[in-house]
Design a protein around this motif. Structure first.
Motif, PDB file in Angstrom:
ATOM      1  N   ILE A  88       0.833  -1.202   0.000  1.00  0.00           N
ATOM      2  CA  ILE A  88       0.000   0.000   0.000  1.00  0.00           C
ATOM      3  C   ILE A  88       0.868   1.253   0.000  1.00  0.00           C
ATOM      4  O   ILE A  88       0.607   2.212  -0.742  1.00  0.00           O
ATOM      5  CB  ILE A  88      -0.943  -0.015   1.221  1.00  0.00           C
ATOM      6  N   THR A  89       1.918   1.258   0.808  1.00  0.00           N
ATOM      7  CA  THR A  89       2.797   2.429   0.871  1.00  0.00           C
ATOM      8  C   THR A  89       3.523   2.648  -0.447  1.00  0.00           C
ATOM      9  O   THR A  89       3.678   3.792  -0.892  1.00  0.00           O
ATOM     10  CB  THR A  89       3.811   2.254   2.013  1.00  0.00           C
ATOM     11  N   VAL A  90       3.975   1.579  -1.089  1.00  0.00           N
ATOM     12  CA  VAL A  90       4.640   1.720  -2.385  1.00  0.00           C
ATOM     13  C   VAL A  90       3.666   2.272  -3.421  1.00  0.00           C
ATOM     14  O   VAL A  90       4.018   3.181  -4.203  1.00  0.00           O
ATOM     15  CB  VAL A  90       5.205   0.357  -2.841  1.00  0.00           C
ATOM     16  N   PHE A  91       2.438   1.762  -3.442  1.00  0.00           N
ATOM     17  CA  PHE A  91       1.434   2.256  -4.397  1.00  0.00           C
ATOM     18  C   PHE A  91       1.143   3.733  -4.165  1.00  0.00           C
ATOM     19  O   PHE A  91       1.108   4.539  -5.114  1.00  0.00           O
ATOM     20  CB  PHE A  91       0.145   1.445  -4.252  1.00  0.00           C
ATOM     21  N   VAL A  92       0.945   4.119  -2.904  1.00  0.00           N
ATOM     22  CA  VAL A  92       0.645   5.517  -2.583  1.00  0.00           C
ATOM     23  C   VAL A  92       1.823   6.414  -2.948  1.00  0.00           C
ATOM     24  O   VAL A  92       1.638   7.513  -3.485  1.00  0.00           O
ATOM     25  CB  VAL A  92       0.281   5.650  -1.094  1.00  0.00           C
ATOM     26  N   THR A  93       3.039   5.950  -2.685  1.00  0.00           N
ATOM     27  CA  THR A  93       4.217   6.770  -2.975  1.00  0.00           C
ATOM     28  C   THR A  93       4.398   6.969  -4.469  1.00  0.00           C
ATOM     29  O   THR A  93       4.638   8.095  -4.934  1.00  0.00           O
ATOM     30  CB  THR A  93       5.471   6.119  -2.373  1.00  0.00           C
ATOM     31  N   VAL A  94       4.286   5.907  -5.256  1.00  0.00           N
ATOM     32  CA  VAL A  94       4.518   6.001  -6.699  1.00  0.00           C
ATOM     33  C   VAL A  94       3.391   6.785  -7.383  1.00  0.00           C
ATOM     34  O   VAL A  94       3.639   7.771  -8.099  1.00  0.00           O
ATOM     35  CB  VAL A  94       4.653   4.598  -7.316  1.00  0.00           C
ATOM     36  N   VAL A  95       2.147   6.358  -7.168  1.00  0.00           N
ATOM     37  CA  VAL A  95       1.009   7.017  -7.821  1.00  0.00           C
ATOM     38  C   VAL A  95       0.827   8.430  -7.272  1.00  0.00           C
ATOM     39  O   VAL A  95       0.581   9.382  -8.030  1.00  0.00           O
ATOM     40  CB  VAL A  95      -0.265   6.183  -7.629  1.00  0.00           C
ATOM     41  N   GLY A  96       0.945   8.584  -5.965  1.00  0.00           N
ATOM     42  CA  GLY A  96       0.760   9.900  -5.366  1.00  0.00           C
ATOM     43  C   GLY A  96       1.799  10.896  -5.829  1.00  0.00           C
ATOM     44  O   GLY A  96       1.471  12.051  -6.140  1.00  0.00           O
ATOM     45  N   THR A  97       3.064  10.479  -5.911  1.00  0.00           N
ATOM     46  CA  THR A  97       4.113  11.386  -6.369  1.00  0.00           C
ATOM     47  C   THR A  97       3.901  11.787  -7.820  1.00  0.00           C
ATOM     48  O   THR A  97       4.112  12.952  -8.193  1.00  0.00           O
ATOM     49  CB  THR A  97       5.495  10.731  -6.199  1.00  0.00           C
ATOM     50  N   ALA A  98       3.474  10.835  -8.659  1.00  0.00           N
ATOM     51  CA  ALA A  98       3.211  11.156 -10.063  1.00  0.00           C
ATOM     52  C   ALA A  98       2.082  12.182 -10.180  1.00  0.00           C
ATOM     53  O   ALA A  98       2.189  13.160 -10.943  1.00  0.00           O
ATOM     54  CB  ALA A  98       2.858   9.881 -10.829  1.00  0.00           C
ATOM     55  N   LEU A  99       0.991  11.993  -9.430  1.00  0.00           N
ATOM     56  CA  LEU A  99      -0.112  12.956  -9.474  1.00  0.00           C
ATOM     57  C   LEU A  99       0.298  14.291  -8.865  1.00  0.00           C
ATOM     58  O   LEU A  99      -0.092  15.357  -9.364  1.00  0.00           O
ATOM     59  CB  LEU A  99      -1.324  12.380  -8.742  1.00  0.00           C
ATOM     60  N   ASN A 100       1.063  14.255  -7.784  1.00  0.00           N
ATOM     61  CA  ASN A 100       1.559  15.496  -7.184  1.00  0.00           C
ATOM     62  C   ASN A 100       2.347  16.310  -8.192  1.00  0.00           C
ATOM     63  O   ASN A 100       2.149  17.532  -8.333  1.00  0.00           O
ATOM     64  CB  ASN A 100       2.441  15.181  -5.987  1.00  0.00           C
ATOM     65  N   LEU A 101       3.279  15.666  -8.881  1.00  0.00           N
ATOM     66  CA  LEU A 101       4.111  16.385  -9.843  1.00  0.00           C
ATOM     67  C   LEU A 101       3.290  16.907 -11.010  1.00  0.00           C
ATOM     68  O   LEU A 101       3.542  18.015 -11.505  1.00  0.00           O
ATOM     69  CB  LEU A 101       5.228  15.470 -10.352  1.00  0.00           C
ATOM     70  N   PHE A 102       2.301  16.141 -11.452  1.00  0.00           N
ATOM     71  CA  PHE A 102       1.483  16.585 -12.586  1.00  0.00           C
ATOM     72  C   PHE A 102       0.713  17.863 -12.229  1.00  0.00           C
ATOM     73  O   PHE A 102       0.786  18.868 -12.949  1.00  0.00           O
ATOM     74  CB  PHE A 102       0.498  15.483 -12.996  1.00  0.00           C
ATOM     75  N   PHE A 103      -0.012  17.847 -11.114  1.00  0.00           N
ATOM     76  CA  PHE A 103      -0.825  19.004 -10.751  1.00  0.00           C
ATOM     77  C   PHE A 103       0.037  20.181 -10.297  1.00  0.00           C
ATOM     78  O   PHE A 103      -0.284  21.335 -10.577  1.00  0.00           O
ATOM     79  CB  PHE A 103      -1.819  18.617  -9.658  1.00  0.00           C
ATOM     80  N   THR A 104       1.119  19.905  -9.596  1.00  0.00           N
ATOM     81  CA  THR A 104       1.990  20.992  -9.158  1.00  0.00           C
ATOM     82  C   THR A 104       2.670  21.656 -10.339  1.00  0.00           C
ATOM     83  O   THR A 104       2.781  22.893 -10.394  1.00  0.00           O
ATOM     84  CB  THR A 104       3.045  20.457  -8.176  1.00  0.00           C
ATOM     85  N   THR A 105       3.131  20.869 -11.304  1.00  0.00           N
ATOM     86  CA  THR A 105       3.817  21.425 -12.467  1.00  0.00           C
ATOM     87  C   THR A 105       2.881  22.286 -13.307  1.00  0.00           C
ATOM     88  O   THR A 105       3.222  23.412 -13.699  1.00  0.00           O
ATOM     89  CB  THR A 105       4.410  20.298 -13.320  1.00  0.00           C
ATOM     90  N   THR A 106       1.710  21.774 -13.601  1.00  0.00           N
ATOM     91  CA  THR A 106       0.772  22.539 -14.439  1.00  0.00           C
ATOM     92  C   THR A 106       0.311  23.815 -13.736  1.00  0.00           C
ATOM     93  O   THR A 106       0.218  24.881 -14.360  1.00  0.00           O
ATOM     94  CB  THR A 106      -0.443  21.665 -14.792  1.00  0.00           C
ATOM     95  N   ALA A 107       0.027  23.728 -12.427  1.00  0.00           N
ATOM     96  CA  ALA A 107      -0.399  24.922 -11.704  1.00  0.00           C
ATOM     97  C   ALA A 107       0.743  25.934 -11.586  1.00  0.00           C
ATOM     98  O   ALA A 107       0.531  27.145 -11.734  1.00  0.00           O
ATOM     99  CB  ALA A 107      -0.904  24.538 -10.312  1.00  0.00           C
ATOM    100  N   ALA A 108       1.960  25.446 -11.325  1.00  0.00           N
ATOM    101  CA  ALA A 108       3.093  26.362 -11.192  1.00  0.00           C
ATOM    102  C   ALA A 108       3.408  27.049 -12.514  1.00  0.00           C
ATOM    103  O   ALA A 108       3.769  28.233 -12.533  1.00  0.00           O
ATOM    104  CB  ALA A 108       4.318  25.587 -10.700  1.00  0.00           C
ATOM    105  N   TYR A 109       3.276  26.339 -13.612  1.00  0.00           N
ATOM    106  CA  TYR A 109       3.543  26.959 -14.913  1.00  0.00           C
ATOM    107  C   TYR A 109       2.530  28.059 -15.213  1.00  0.00           C
ATOM    108  O   TYR A 109       2.876  29.124 -15.737  1.00  0.00           O
ATOM    109  CB  TYR A 109       3.512  25.903 -16.012  1.00  0.00           C
ATOM    110  N   GLY A 110       1.271  27.821 -14.855  1.00  0.00           N
ATOM    111  CA  GLY A 110       0.270  28.859 -15.060  1.00  0.00           C
ATOM    112  C   GLY A 110       0.507  30.074 -14.175  1.00  0.00           C
ATOM    113  O   GLY A 110       0.379  31.214 -14.621  1.00  0.00           O
ATOM    114  N   LEU A 111       0.872  29.849 -12.915  1.00  0.00           N
ATOM    115  CA  LEU A 111       1.102  30.962 -11.998  1.00  0.00           C
ATOM    116  C   LEU A 111       2.401  31.704 -12.277  1.00  0.00           C
ATOM    117  O   LEU A 111       2.611  32.802 -11.747  1.00  0.00           O
ATOM    118  CB  LEU A 111       1.113  30.447 -10.551  1.00  0.00           C
ATOM    119  N   SER A 112       3.282  31.106 -13.073  1.00  0.00           N
ATOM    120  CA  SER A 112       4.518  31.812 -13.423  1.00  0.00           C
ATOM    121  C   SER A 112       4.277  32.907 -14.459  1.00  0.00           C
ATOM    122  O   SER A 112       5.170  33.720 -14.708  1.00  0.00           O
ATOM    123  CB  SER A 112       5.555  30.820 -13.959  1.00  0.00           C
ATOM    124  N   LYS A 113       3.079  32.958 -15.032  1.00  0.00           N
ATOM    125  CA  LYS A 113       2.723  33.997 -16.007  1.00  0.00           C
ATOM    126  C   LYS A 113       1.951  35.102 -15.283  1.00  0.00           C
ATOM    127  O   LYS A 113       0.763  34.960 -14.979  1.00  0.00           O
ATOM    128  CB  LYS A 113       1.875  33.413 -17.140  1.00  0.00           C
TER     129      LYS A 113
END
Length: 315
Positions: free
Chosen positions: A96-121
C-alpha cells in the motif's frame, strides 16, 4: 623605462581591487578544533542510533537482552527479516505504501507542475487572487474536524485514495516550482511560440527538459512525505487492512503486538520463539521501512541542492 600596456595595467588594478585575506580573518586553530569536534559529535548522535537499530535487527533476543546498546550484531541471525517477509500484514502495508508513494508522487508532480507553470505567467487575469489562494492555505489550516467532514462528504474515508488526495498539491512546493519557472528566460518560450508551439507544447518540449533539477527536488519532497505519512492513515483509515506501513509500524512499536501477526504462515515458529523477540521485529521493521528512501536518495542528491537554489532565485 617601458610603460606597461593597457591589459597589464588593468590586470594590476584588478588584482589590487581584490581584497586579500589576512591571517586575522582566519579562525584560530582552537576554533577550527571546536568546530570539528562539534560536527563529529552531531554526526555520531545522528548515526549511532541507526547503527544500534541495525545491530539489534540482526542479533538474537538473548544478545539484545545482554547488551541492549550494542553497535555490532552478535549471534548474527536473519530470522527477524524472514519473519517480516512471511508476515501478510507487513507485506500488505508495504505494498500500500509503495502504491501511494509512486502514484501519489506522479499525481503530485502533474498538478503541481501545471499549476506552477500557469502561476509563473504574471500577465494572466486574476493572478494576484490566485496567488493568495495558494499562500493563505499555506499559512492557515482548516483543522482536523472540518477536514474529516469534507473527506467524509467526498466518500474518501476508509479509502486508500485518501492517502493521495489529501495534500495533492503542497503550497510550498508549488511556490518553489513557480519561482523556478519564473526564472527561466522568457525569450526561449517566445521563440517557440513564434514557430507555432502551443502552451502545452512549450511546457512539454522546452520548460520541462530545463526543469529536471527542480522536478527531482519536488518529487523527492513528495515521495518522502508519502512514504513517511502517518497521521492521514491514522485519522482517516479505520480498516486496518488498508493501513500504510507507518501506521502498522506504530502498532508494532507502541502496542507491541507483532508475534501474532504472522498467524499460521510464520516460518519456523518454534525457532522464532527462542531467536526472535519483539525487539528484533521492531528493529527490523524500522530498517525495512527506511531502506527504500536510502536507496533512492543518492540518485536524486545531485539535483537536490541545485533545484532548491534555482527555485529560490526569484520571488
Amino acid at each position: 623605462m617601458s610603460t606597461p600596456s593597457t591589459s597589464e595595467a588593468e590586470l594590476v588594478r584588478s588584482e589590487e581591487a581584490v581584497p586579500r585575506r589576512s591571517h586575522l580573518d582566519r579562525n584560530p586553530w582552537w576554533g577550527d578544533l571546536i568546530i570539528h569536534v562539534v560536527l563529529v559529535v552531531l554526526g555520531l548522535v545522528t548515526v549511532l542510533p541507526m547503527v544500534n537499530i541495525l545491530a539489534r535487527s540482526l542479533s538474537t533476543s538473548a544478545s539484545i537482552a545482554g547488551n541492549p546498546l550494542m553497535l555490532w550484531p552478535t549471534s548474527l541471525t536473519m530470522e527477524a527479516y524472514l519473519y517480516i517477509f512471511e508476515t501478510p500484514v507487513l507485506m500488505r502495508s508495504f505494498g500500500i505504501t509503495v502504491f501511494v508513494t509512486v502514484v501519489g508522487t506522479a499525481l503530485n508532480l502533474f498538478f503541481t507542475t501545471t499549476a506552477a507553470y500557469g502561476l509563473s505567467k504574471t500577465y494572466i487575469p486574476g493572478y494576484r487572487f490566485l496567488m493568495w489562494l495558494v499562500i493563505v492555505p499555506m499559512l492557515f489550516g482548516a483543522g482536523l474536524i472540518p477536514t474529516y467532514l469534507l473527506l467524509k462528504g467526498l466518500g474518501l474515508i476508509n479509502s486508500i485514495w485518501v492517502l493521495i488526495i489529501v495534500g495533492l498539491v503542497s503550497p510550498f512546493n508549488l511556490i518553489l516550482m513557480r519561482n523556478f519557472f519564473w526564472s527561466l528566460p522568457a525569450e526561449i518560450e517566445e521563440s517557440a511560440r513564434i514557430d507555432g508551439a502551443s502552451d502545452l507544447q512549450v511546457l512539454w518540449h522546452i520548460v520541462l527538459p530545463l526543469s529536471k533539477p527542480v522536478i527531482a527536488t519536488i518529487g523527492l519532497f513528495y515521495a518522502v512525505a508519502h512514504w513517511n505519512d502517518f497521521f492521514t492513515g491514522l485519522f482517516f483509515l479505520t480498516d486496518s487492512s488498508k493501513w500504510p506501513l507507518q501506521v502498522v509500524m506504530r502498532s508494532i512499536i507502541i502496542d507491541q503486538s507483532m508475534l501474532g501477526m504472522g498467524g499460521g504462515n510464520a516460518p519456523n515458529q518454534d525457532l522464532q520463539k527462542i531467536v526472535v523477540s519483539a525487539d528484533n521485529i521492531r528493529a527490523a521493521t524500522i530498517i525495512f521501512s527506511i531502506v527504500p528512501v536510502l536507496l533512492a536518495y543518492p540518485f536524486l542528491q545531485r539535483y537536490f541542492v541545485k533545484g532548491i537554489i534555482l527555485g529560490a532565485v526569484k520571488g
